[in-house]
Design a protein around this motif. Structure first.
Motif, mmCIF file in Angstrom:
data_model
loop_
_atom_site.group_PDB
_atom_site.id
_atom_site.type_symbol
_atom_site.label_atom_id
_atom_site.label_comp_id
_atom_site.label_asym_id
_atom_site.label_seq_id
_atom_site.Cartn_x
_atom_site.Cartn_y
_atom_site.Cartn_z
ATOM 1 N N ARG A 129 6.660 56.385 98.462
ATOM 2 C CA ARG A 129 7.686 56.182 99.495
ATOM 3 C C ARG A 129 7.111 56.049 100.892
ATOM 4 O O ARG A 129 7.663 55.357 101.737
ATOM 5 C CB ARG A 129 8.651 57.378 99.508
ATOM 6 C CG ARG A 129 9.785 57.252 98.513
ATOM 7 C CD ARG A 129 10.561 58.543 98.477
ATOM 8 N NE ARG A 129 11.588 58.587 99.504
ATOM 9 C CZ ARG A 129 12.850 58.913 99.257
ATOM 10 N NH1 ARG A 129 13.238 59.169 98.029
ATOM 11 N NH2 ARG A 129 13.722 58.977 100.221
ATOM 12 N N TYR A 130 6.036 56.785 101.146
ATOM 13 C CA TYR A 130 5.513 56.825 102.510
ATOM 14 C C TYR A 130 4.075 56.331 102.524
ATOM 15 O O TYR A 130 3.329 56.559 101.570
ATOM 16 C CB TYR A 130 5.565 58.249 103.077
ATOM 17 C CG TYR A 130 6.905 58.902 102.884
ATOM 18 C CD1 TYR A 130 8.003 58.490 103.643
ATOM 19 C CD2 TYR A 130 7.092 59.899 101.933
ATOM 20 C CE1 TYR A 130 9.251 59.073 103.453
ATOM 21 C CE2 TYR A 130 8.331 60.484 101.739
ATOM 22 C CZ TYR A 130 9.411 60.067 102.492
ATOM 23 O OH TYR A 130 10.644 60.634 102.306
ATOM 24 N N ASN B 123 17.476 61.198 99.025
ATOM 25 C CA ASN B 123 16.624 61.587 100.161
ATOM 26 C C ASN B 123 15.620 62.669 99.775
ATOM 27 O O ASN B 123 15.135 63.411 100.613
ATOM 28 C CB ASN B 123 17.485 62.071 101.335
ATOM 29 C CG ASN B 123 18.283 63.318 100.991
ATOM 30 O OD1 ASN B 123 18.665 63.507 99.838
ATOM 31 N ND2 ASN B 123 18.536 64.152 101.978
ATOM 32 N N ALA C 193 6.604 60.772 96.725
ATOM 33 C CA ALA C 193 6.322 60.626 98.165
ATOM 34 C C ALA C 193 5.115 59.733 98.406
ATOM 35 O O ALA C 193 5.034 59.047 99.421
ATOM 36 C CB ALA C 193 6.090 61.999 98.798
ATOM 37 N N GLU C 194 4.170 59.710 97.451
ATOM 38 C CA GLU C 194 2.991 58.844 97.624
ATOM 39 C C GLU C 194 3.394 57.373 97.656
ATOM 40 O O GLU C 194 2.722 56.551 98.260
ATOM 41 C CB GLU C 194 1.986 59.081 96.492
ATOM 42 C CG GLU C 194 1.124 60.295 96.722
ATOM 43 C CD GLU C 194 0.188 60.570 95.554
ATOM 44 O OE1 GLU C 194 -0.896 59.982 95.531
ATOM 45 O OE2 GLU C 194 0.554 61.377 94.680
ATOM 46 N N ASP D 91 15.106 63.029 105.244
ATOM 47 C CA ASP D 91 14.291 63.023 104.031
ATOM 48 C C ASP D 91 13.702 64.407 103.808
ATOM 49 O O ASP D 91 13.254 65.055 104.753
ATOM 50 C CB ASP D 91 13.142 62.010 104.179
ATOM 51 C CG ASP D 91 13.605 60.606 103.824
ATOM 52 O OD1 ASP D 91 14.837 60.415 103.673
ATOM 53 O OD2 ASP D 91 12.762 59.703 103.723
ATOM 54 N N ASP E 209 -2.735 64.441 104.015
ATOM 55 C CA ASP E 209 -1.578 63.642 103.590
ATOM 56 C C ASP E 209 -0.278 64.433 103.794
ATOM 57 O O ASP E 209 0.730 63.897 104.251
ATOM 58 C CB ASP E 209 -1.712 63.230 102.115
ATOM 59 C CG ASP E 209 -2.827 62.207 101.904
ATOM 60 O OD1 ASP E 209 -3.282 61.624 102.906
ATOM 61 O OD2 ASP E 209 -3.227 62.002 100.741
ATOM 62 N N MET F 89 11.748 64.315 109.159
ATOM 63 C CA MET F 89 11.305 64.811 107.852
ATOM 64 C C MET F 89 11.467 66.329 107.751
ATOM 65 O O MET F 89 11.206 67.051 108.703
ATOM 66 C CB MET F 89 9.826 64.445 107.678
ATOM 67 C CG MET F 89 9.160 65.026 106.465
ATOM 68 S SD MET F 89 9.849 64.421 104.915
ATOM 69 C CE MET F 89 9.379 62.678 104.967
ATOM 70 N N ILE G 101 2.896 63.390 106.171
ATOM 71 C CA ILE G 101 4.301 63.311 105.739
ATOM 72 C C ILE G 101 5.153 64.221 106.618
ATOM 73 O O ILE G 101 6.199 63.826 107.130
ATOM 74 C CB ILE G 101 4.466 63.738 104.257
ATOM 75 C CG1 ILE G 101 3.667 62.832 103.334
ATOM 76 C CG2 ILE G 101 5.950 63.724 103.860
ATOM 77 C CD1 ILE G 101 3.648 63.298 101.870
ATOM 78 N N SER H 133 12.057 63.686 97.566
ATOM 79 C CA SER H 133 10.895 63.260 96.787
ATOM 80 C C SER H 133 9.870 64.387 96.752
ATOM 81 O O SER H 133 10.011 65.382 97.463
ATOM 82 C CB SER H 133 10.273 61.985 97.375
ATOM 83 O OG SER H 133 9.840 62.219 98.695
ATOM 84 N N LEU I 233 0.532 56.795 103.291
ATOM 85 C CA LEU I 233 -0.279 57.996 103.516
ATOM 86 C C LEU I 233 -1.709 57.606 103.864
ATOM 87 O O LEU I 233 -2.192 56.582 103.402
ATOM 88 C CB LEU I 233 -0.283 58.860 102.249
ATOM 89 C CG LEU I 233 1.075 59.380 101.805
ATOM 90 C CD1 LEU I 233 0.929 60.211 100.542
ATOM 91 C CD2 LEU I 233 1.679 60.229 102.912
ATOM 92 N N ARG J 269 6.309 62.985 110.026
ATOM 93 C CA ARG J 269 7.210 61.829 110.184
ATOM 94 C C ARG J 269 8.508 62.290 110.837
ATOM 95 O O ARG J 269 9.013 63.368 110.532
ATOM 96 C CB ARG J 269 7.526 61.215 108.808
ATOM 97 C CG ARG J 269 6.326 60.611 108.115
ATOM 98 C CD ARG J 269 6.697 60.138 106.733
ATOM 99 N NE ARG J 269 7.607 58.997 106.801
ATOM 100 C CZ ARG J 269 7.210 57.726 106.847
ATOM 101 N NH1 ARG J 269 5.930 57.448 106.801
ATOM 102 N NH2 ARG J 269 8.073 56.735 106.925
#
Lengths: 381, 355
Positions: free
Chosen positions: A307-308, A168, A304-305, A139, A81, A91, A85, A170, A310, A88
């Motif tokens: 927001r994105y 921006n 983040a879990e 981010d 995970d 990022m 992230i 997390s 995974l 991305r």
């Protein structure tokens, strides 16, 4: 160096060792088997190897290196995970240094960085927040991990981000909590533990009362211990003293740092920001109920879990890997099938080979020199 | 060899731009101007004309120094370019000079190849060249040839320097890493880990301020006086990347001996100890740029220490351990606490621990 050298005094060590030997000899069990004392925290494991404590202790005392290295118990799926992230576009992924080498199912963060992901090492979550301020068009995610020791710093960082209205930033929350895991270990049938060294820096935050069940229900002595070598020896001495006097209590050797009831502002921040997860997966130990925390709904925008998207796939540990048995103290590191062969610090199969706090890496690196063990032979280059 | 300086022979070009562009690597007038103005102006001491594609040496005059050539190369990619106590230019000269000197060679000539990221300020380049020239003069070596390349932004990080060195080894000196015998003493010439700690602080990643300066220095004179005082010296290694732990492991393995060091005897600055405590690093693995590990036979340990301590770069010299017989190839440390542990080679980069 003040506050360090005093706790590394050779002569005092000899006095303590003499008393430890006498106490151990007076305990009946040691005529049949060594006493098994588990140090729960990876910081202790590091000190034990760093100062060569295992070789100084009498053979009647066996130290079992517990699950308290947060880097080591990180399951592969969570590393995957992290990599997802980090990869991305745009990022900036920030992490503590020693988490970078933990293997995922395909790659580690260090390998993701080499392949082009912007992965940066930070020393504090506040450094990650500073990066978010500096790069408002990107981010920034902080890989939050660790026990209650590091939980408050992450919590205060979230509160700071909220106060500043930073959007921006997390965290990918992998904070875990030690108490349910100690309980799971105590319930494990294949294990014989005679006492515990408690995690000093976790206790600095949560205090001593959460461990009461170890003494009350499981009737095992627990001594919350500091991290200098004299701290560790004195704590072992205190555990033995309890056994000799047939007591089972939670005692605090690390009183210079650990307040009886913990740190109220830190506990308040933890309570404000996190809630318990129903369960969390531990590498080698499997899923343990209520052993992890996540951000509360009110802070979902920093999660983040949420927001994105995974992968969030649970990856089984490699079948050859026996980290679980080693974590529980059932196997010694060198008794694992792949120790020193398929699994080395260069190419870790299991996470215990990754961090210097991991029992396997510590054995591989520092070795049981005076105790003749198969590991000893493996380590001769 | 000529004593005429280049300035007497032709007019040196001038750079007018503030920043290096790809044109400066294009092989034309702009490149010549950059090389003339930044490098040759600094490096030319009149002893070797920069007219040919290669430096040329008179074999007979080389042979006056000794009977074997020593030849070494190293690349310098440090970030930041300027850091407390030193900079990439000095590092590039002292590092290669030291690689020659630890073999017992008298360092004589260096090459200097630079890879420049486009956009680098010409002033920065000048400062580096000046620094290299000063370092070379202080070591008595001449930079006699070089190369300049400019690459697109992002293709390298600001500036990479490669220096190659030539030195000559006097006939009576024969230092070998496989010649260490049980009983030999292991010495260092002073406080360990300063360079590694200074660079990590200077990078700013750790948000730590410190007064620690790099120990970057040319060690050829120190080594010369050491070898005069302790001619039986077995071998010398500079403890750069990987620190003394790596060097000790290489020594133990090559000579088939065990090495036991005493933690209490390893010289460390209080600031470096504190730095390592905070970050969870082991100072034995921190890089040095002015520190050597020396293996000396038992009988010469005292005179070696005296010779080192008599030199400004060796005042903190110490006997840190001994070679032994059991477990060949293994390095063990007696900890301050009285325990013993293995000191192994580092697997990768040393990473700070979480808590």
């Amino acid at each position: 160096m003040k506050y360090a050298d005093e706790f590394r005094d050779r002569e005092k060590a000899q006095i303590l060792l003499r008393e430890i030997r006498q106490l151990a000899d007076s305990i009946e069990i040691t005529k049949k088997r060594p006493l098994n004392i588990m140090e729960v925290c990876g910081g202790h494991t590091h000190s034990i190897f760093r100062y060569g404590l295992e070789g100084m202790l009498p053979p009647s005392i066996e130290l079992i290196h517990g699950p308290g290295c947060p880097v080591c118990v990180l399951p592969m799926g969570r590393v995957d995970d992290c990599v997802a992230i980090a990869e991305r576009p745009g990022m900036i992924f920030t992490t503590f240094g020693d988490a970078m080498r933990v293997p995922g199912s395909k790659k580690s963060l260090l390998q993701a960085k080499a392949a082009g992901a912007d992965v940066r090492m930070v020393y504090s979550p506040l450094d990650a927040l500073a990066l978010a301020r500096k790069h408002p068009d990107q981010d920034v995610v902080f890989f939050a991990l660790g026990f209650e020791t590091t939980m408050p710093a992450t919590a205060f960082t979230i509160l700071q981000a909220e106060a500043e209205g930073i959007t921006n930033f997390s965290i990918f929350c992998n904070h875990i909590t030690i108490v349910p895991t100690v309980k799971a270990i105590l319930d494990s049938p294949d294990l014989q533990l005679d006492g515990f060294l408690g995690p000093g820096h976790v206790s600095m935050v949560i205090g001593n009362s959460p461990y009461a069940f170890i003494a009350d229900y499981y009737k095992r002595p627990m001594v919350v211990a500091g991290f200098e070598p004299l701290d560790v020896l004195q704590s072992i001495w205190m555990v033995l003293k309890q056994i000799v006097e047939k007591r089972a209590e939670v005692e605090n050797q690390y009183a210079r740092i650990v307040p009886e009831h913990g740190n109220p502002p830190a506990l308040e921040a933890i309570g404000k920001v996190y809630e318990l997860r129903d369960f969390f997966e531990w590498r080698g130990l499997g899923s343990i109920d209520h052993s992890g925390v996540r951000l509360k709904e009110a802070y979902a925008r920093f999660d983040a879990e949420k927001r994105y998207a995974l992968p969030n796939i649970s990856i089984a540990d490699p079948s050859s890997c026996q980290c679980g048995e080693v974590l529980k103290g059932v196997l010694k590191p060198w008794q694992c099938k792949v120790f020193g062969t398929a699994c080395t610090p260069e190419t870790p199969v299991g996470a215990l080979m990754v961090s210097s706090e991991g029992a396997c890496a510590a054995y591989y690196q520092y070795g049981g020199i005076t105790r003749q063990s198969p590991a000893d032979a493996d380590m001769v280059v | 060899m000529t004593t005429q300086t280049i300035a007497n022979r032709r007019v040196l070009g001038r750079v007018s731009l503030r920043n290096v562009t790809l044109a400066h690597g294009g092989g034309g007038k702009a490149m010549k101007d950059l090389i003339d103005d930044v490098f040759i102006r600094e490096f030319d001491d009149g002893s070797a004309p920069f007219l040919e594609d290669q430096a040329r040496f008179d074999l007979a005059s080389l042979a006056r120094h000794g009977d074997r050539l020593a030849f070494t190369t190293d690349s310098y990619v440090v970030d930041p370019l300027f850091f407390p106590g030193s900079d990439i230019g000095k590092l590039a000269v002292f590092g290669t000079v030291n690689d020659l000197a630890v073999g017992g060679a008298i360092p004589l000539y260096l090459s200097c190849a630079v890879v420049i990221e486009e956009g680098l300020s010409v002033d920065v380049l000048r400062r580096v060249a000046t620094s290299m020239a000063e370092a070379a003069r202080s070591c008595g070596v001449t930079i006699v040839t070089g190369d300049t390349k400019v690459v697109q932004r992002g293709a390298c990080d600001k500036l990479f320097i490669t220096t190659t060195g030539i030195g000559v080894i006097p006939p009576e000196i024969d230092l070998r890493i496989d010649s260490i015998a049980p009983g030999d003493g292991l010495l260092v010439n002073g406080l360990l880990g300063d360079h590694g700690a200074a660079i990590m602080c200077a990078r700013g990643d750790m948000a730590l301020d410190s007064e620690i300066e790099s120990d970057c220095a040319g060690l050829h004179e120190l080594i010369r006086s050491l070898l005069a005082a302790a001619p039986g010296t077995r071998c010398i290694r500079d403890a750069t990347r990987g620190g003394i732990a790596t060097v000790l492991n290489e020594m133990a393995e090559a000579s088939g001996v065990s090495i036991e060091i005493d933690e209490a005897a390893t010289p460390l600055r209080a600031e470096v100890r504190g730095f390592c405590e905070i970050l969870g690093l082991d100072p034995l693995y921190l890089a040095n740029e002015g520190k050597i590990v020396i293996a000396v036979p038992e009988a010469e340990i005292e005179q070696a220490l005296q010779a080192l301590r008599a030199h400004p770069l060796g005042t903190g010299a110490a006997l840190i351990g001994r070679a032994g017989k059991d477990k060949p190839g293994r390095v063990v440390m007696q900890t301050v606490f009285g325990g013993r542990r293995i000191v192994d080679m580092l697997v990768g980069e040393q990473l700070p621990r979480i808590c």
